[in-house]
Design an enzyme around this catalytic site. Structure first.
Site, PDB file in Angstrom:
ATOM      1  N   SER A 159       0.817  -1.219   0.000  1.00 12.14           N
ATOM      2  CA  SER A 159       0.000   0.000   0.000  1.00 12.14           C
ATOM      3  C   SER A 159       0.848   1.265   0.000  1.00 12.14           C
ATOM      4  CB  SER A 159      -0.945   0.005   1.201  1.00 12.14           C
ATOM      5  OG  SER A 159      -0.212  -0.177   2.397  1.00 12.14           O
ATOM      6  N   ASP A 408      -2.653   6.048  11.875  1.00 12.28           N
ATOM      7  CA  ASP A 408      -1.868   5.572  10.733  1.00 12.28           C
ATOM      8  C   ASP A 408      -0.554   6.349  10.688  1.00 12.28           C
ATOM      9  OD1 ASP A 408      -0.703   4.839   8.377  1.00 12.28           O
ATOM     10  OD2 ASP A 408      -2.456   5.209   7.115  1.00 12.28           O
ATOM     11  N   HIS A 411       1.474   5.119   6.376  1.00 13.72           N
ATOM     12  CA  HIS A 411       1.270   5.767   5.075  1.00 13.72           C
ATOM     13  C   HIS A 411       1.544   7.269   5.215  1.00 13.72           C
ATOM     14  CE1 HIS A 411      -1.233   2.052   5.007  1.00 13.72           C
ATOM     15  NE2 HIS A 411      -0.579   1.926   3.865  1.00 13.72           N
TER      16      HIS A 411
END
Ligand SMILES: *[C@@H]1O[C@H](CO)[C@@H](O)[C@H](O)[C@H]1NC(C)=O
Ligand SMILES: *[C@@H]1O[C@H](CO)[C@@H](O)[C@H](O)[C@H]1NC(C)=O
Ligand SMILES: *[C@@H]1O[C@H](CO)[C@@H](O)[C@H](O)[C@H]1NC(C)=O
Ligand SMILES: *[C@@H]1O[C@H](CO)[C@@H](O)[C@H](O)[C@H]1NC(C)=O
Ligand SMILES: *[C@@H]1O[C@H](CO)[C@@H](O)[C@H](O)[C@H]1NC(C)=O
Ligand SMILES: *[C@@H]1O[C@H](CO)[C@@H](O)[C@H](O)[C@H]1NC(C)=O
Ligand SMILES: *[C@@H]1O[C@H](CO)[C@@H](O)[C@H](O)[C@H]1NC(C)=O
Length: 438
Positions: A159, A408, A411
């Protein structure tokens, strides 16, 4: 160009209302209207900047454009770039803001990375990467699309590879609106097309880069998720696409914390994170090295691949969970880059980056068994060290699932420091296109 006397400063690009800018230019400058009409993409503001507004401030995109470049100075500049490591440097304050786009001018930002939408401040946008011995020019979307005309580029990885592709998509969107021509259910595979440049950009889900099978094994009576990795076989989705590619950006890393059964030469050779299972316990670094060796070798030896295939290996992307992990309340709420002394040099981050560096050296040094005659390029996008400082560049608690309470810190926000990866990618594409340009 008359319109270079424009009163609008380009320095406010990220916050600027593009439509208002266009309207004002249309009303006030007949010269620009001519250019707008003649432009292949009449509503591209970047095109407009190139043709109409010119280099009026230091943030102008036109500096990197061949249209305005000082050709007599060009060879000298290349010499300098040759000896400058783009990845040795530091983040410096950029009070004008560093992004070419905003969540307004880029409609394809996924919610997971649209930090502004979920309430994150914009402090992280006011920094730029400054290599010690040169400048890293910003990606110029018009020049980029010109260089990749009729070509295909793929990002293969997890990702974070998709995050990188999404950044590029936003940057290029400033010059031409792409069309989505393929998307699977969970966005793991996507293909975008830039019609006026016949350029195809895709992301291939290959979280381990090699062939793998997700498996569930009963361990001490508990169903446990794990992966079987076939360390000497390239991920089949990547292998299938390779022959059509002119550019491939490979990366991996964050999935190597899983329980991994490792296969080589057709037999199970050991396991990562399997203590107590009567198997040879191997560390993740072993698997990581084998994976990159396999992928780089197979690209180097690939018979059906383009002779000019340029492979870029984006090095390990660090995470910044503090006081815990993704799963147990770790968070990242810093608002500025960390100083050299604050950077955490323990853990796998540097080790993984060094493995990638060594395996790349092996291929470039010719000991990887590649085709001696191939012009294929291999380059590192050696972003690890730079990104280790950017604990402030993650969504943190500002993301789609923030009500789930986990942050998160893996990312990266769009726009954000990850856009620098594409400035580096641009530099490499440019370096490798000079000899093959028409
Ligand atoms: C762009 O060009 C101007 C004038 O030539 C110069 O002052 C400025 O530093 C350049 N900016 C970049 C990013 O190269
Ligand atoms: C181009 O760059 C060179 C070297 O920096 C400089 O001497 C020359 O005056 C420049 N020419 C123009 C037209 O700007
Ligand atoms: C963009 O970010 C701003 C905050 O910077 C936010 O207020 C706005 O809702 C976001 N817009 C979109 C379309 O996501
Ligand atoms: C796009 O580029 C590919 C590869 O060069 C070529 O085969 C194809 O014909 C091009 N398509 C168009 C519409 O020009
Ligand atoms: C697998 O085969 C290769 C080449 O034949 C050899 O170099 C390597 O050591 C083998 N690996 C294992 C784990 O047996
Ligand atoms: C561990 O594996 C070896 C070789 O496969 C086997 O001989 C031994 O019995 C196993 N021990 C246990 C405790 O399962
Ligand atoms: C980050 O969060 C911690 C824990 O909630 C808090 O103590 C700290 O003040 C926060 N720092 C910033 C810069 O907001």
């Amino acid at each position: 160009m008359k319109s270079s006397t424009t009163p609008w400063s380009l320095q406010h690009i990220p916050e600027m209302n593009w439509r208002a800018l266009l309207m004002s230019v249309l009303v006030l400058s007949s010269v620009s209207i001519l250019f707008i009409v003649r432009s292949s993409n009449p509503f591209s503001v970047v095109e407009l900047l190139h043709h109409g507004l010119g280099p009026s401030t230091p943030t102008s995109l036109a500096n990197t454009s061949s249209v305005h470049s000082n050709t007599s100075a060009a060879p000298h500049k290349e010499d300098k770039e040759e000896e400058c490591d783009l990845f040795v440097g530091k983040w410096v304050a950029e009070p004008r803001g560093s992004s070419l786009y905003s969540n307004w001018s880029c409609p394809t930002i996924p919610d997971q990375n649209n930090c502004g939408k979920f309430g994150k401040g914009s402090e992280h946008l006011y920094w730029k990467w400054k290599p010690d011995r040169c400048e890293l020019p910003r990606l110029d979307p018009v020049a980029f699309l010109r260089m990749v005309r009729r070509k295909k580029m793929a990002f293969a990885g997890d990702s974070v590879a998709r995050n990188h592709m999404d950044s590029l998509l936003c940057l290029l969107h400033q010059a031409e609106t792409p069309t989505n021509i393929y998307k699977d259910g969970d966005d793991k595979f996507q293909t975008w097309y830039f019609p006026s440049h016949n350029f195809t950009l895709m992301v291939i889900w290959a979280e381990f880069l090699v062939e793998r099978a997700q498996t569930q094994r009963m361990i001490n009576g508990v169903a446990t998720n794990s992966y079987d990795l076939y360390l000497d076989r390239v991920n089949p989705d990547l292998a299938r696409e390779l022959p059509a590619l002119r550019y491939v950006v490979i990366s991996a890393g964050n999935w190597f914390i899983k329980k991994l059964y490792l296969h080589e030469n057709g037999s199970l050779v050991g396991c990562v994170n399997c203590r107590g299972e009567n198997l040879t316990e191997l560390d993740a670094a072993y698997a990581y090295r084998r994976v990159f060796r396999t992928v780089l070798q197979s690209i180097s030896k690939c018979e059906q691949c383009d002779d000019d295939l340029l492979t870029m290996l984006r090095t390990f992307s660090p995470t910044h969970f503090e006081h815990g992990s993704w799963f147990n309340g770790g968070y990242c709420n810093r608002t500025q880059p960390m100083s050299e002394g604050e950077i955490d040099l323990s853990g796998n981050t540097i080790e993984y980056r060094n493995i990638q560096f060594e395996e790349m050296g092996r291929i470039k040094g010719g000991s990887g068994g590649g085709r001696g005659d191939a012009k294929r390029g291999f380059e590192l996008l050696d972003v690890t060290k730079a990104m280790m400082a950017r604990a402030d560049g993650h969504p943190g608690s500002h993301w789609r699932w923030m009500q789930k309470s986990n942050s998160d810190c893996l990312h990266w926000c769009l726009p954000g420091p990850i856009d620098m990866w594409n400035d580096a990618l641009f530099a490499n594409v440019k370096k490798h296109s000079s000899t093959t340009q028409l």
